[in-house]
Design a protein around this motif. Sequence first.
Motif: not given
Length: 451
Positions: A155, A160, A325
């Motif tokens: 995170d 991603d 996240k």
Amino acid sequence: MTKVPRKTAKQLNEQKRLCVKSKKPHMPATDKRRCLTLQSMKKAYKSWGYKLDPDDNKQQEYIKSQGKCLHRCKMLLADGTVTPLYSSIQSGHTRPANTPPEDIQARKEAGNAKRSATHKARGLGQKHHYEKDTFEALLDVTGLRNVLDYAWAPDGVNVDVALNSEQMAAGTYCASQLKAANMTSGGQVNFNITKIDMETKYKGQLIIAIGYKYVERKITVTQVFVLSDPNDMPGRSLQPRVNPKREDACAHLRFRMDDEEQRRACKEKILESMLQLPHHTLQDTCFSLEVNRNVSENTKTELIGIQYIKDALPGNTTMALASDKNKTVDFTFHRAGASLGISAKTATLANKKPDGTFSGFLFGTGAAPDHHKCDWVLVVYLDESRKIVEGFSVIRGSAVYTDANKSKPYHWSKSGQKKGVAYRIEKHSAAHLPQLVDLMFGKRGGQQITL
């Protein structure tokens, strides 16, 4: 709800003028109203904190290739990316690279304060993060699940998810940035990604923007947009229409998931783009600051601890970074069918004394969504340089994330005493991490773990 008198058009215009003026970088009086040249442009960018490529010939060729007035051009950076437009920084629309952190935070707070009660009541803005759910749905609808290997990144970094396919070398991954937008209603959606983003912090990454709807309380993917090059961007940002009556600027990017042929084309486009982009090891994709160019100082510090934990685990334990996240759990430990949700926190010195020393530590807890999934809080202690891990403490998640402590910093003294609590928070050396992990699976030690 308390009603607040609306501002007049004159007041709004004056407020807008002052905001723009405050964002404009300072320029010496001698540099104002002068004809812009390559040298004065270089001088301005350097004063704004950008590290330019030193080759003037290369800079001139790049500016010439843009075919625009000099003030509407960008320049090459030393790391291979490009600067924002000169005119965007000069006018205050884009902040310079050396903007002080306190100014950035002040602007964020000012922007948050401008949100109206109506905006909140209507549920506008991003309240949840659906990148994980929409990506999982995309894997199923396109058949990519059978041909893609993927791993979630920490995170706070630019990446991603890291992607690998059979056509790629073993152990190498393509960095990918995911975007999600609800297309249930509205004529147009904004995926919050710009061409400048793709030229700077997301350079070399695959952008997968997923439009979805809720059908019978389940996420259904409706449209997908795949971008691998800044020139793919239709204009300054990706803002497609939900149901265009005819071809629009995003037609060359749009894949509709209600058509079998387009689902197949989307799959092929993603796999093809992955081969054309740079490949990195999983370690570099997740932790390298060359891949993750736009990372906050706080995240850089957290990555030091997470990377150390990942490398120092016992051989019978694996670690998976969280796919959700901005939640409490940062990663999970897995061993022999058992799993533990872990929240990693970096200890910060607190309670400064008159002699300049500190008597305790703290870490922030924030809103802590889904904190019930957190089994243990693993506290990381760094040395004075903030670059080397020197120790750990382990505290039960239920002792940290309580109603009384909600959104408050968690304090304790250097002796391990916690106000109002009988137990001590013990600090263990970094070398003892494997034993601490063993005890975490054994669920021993009460509110915190003691070797």
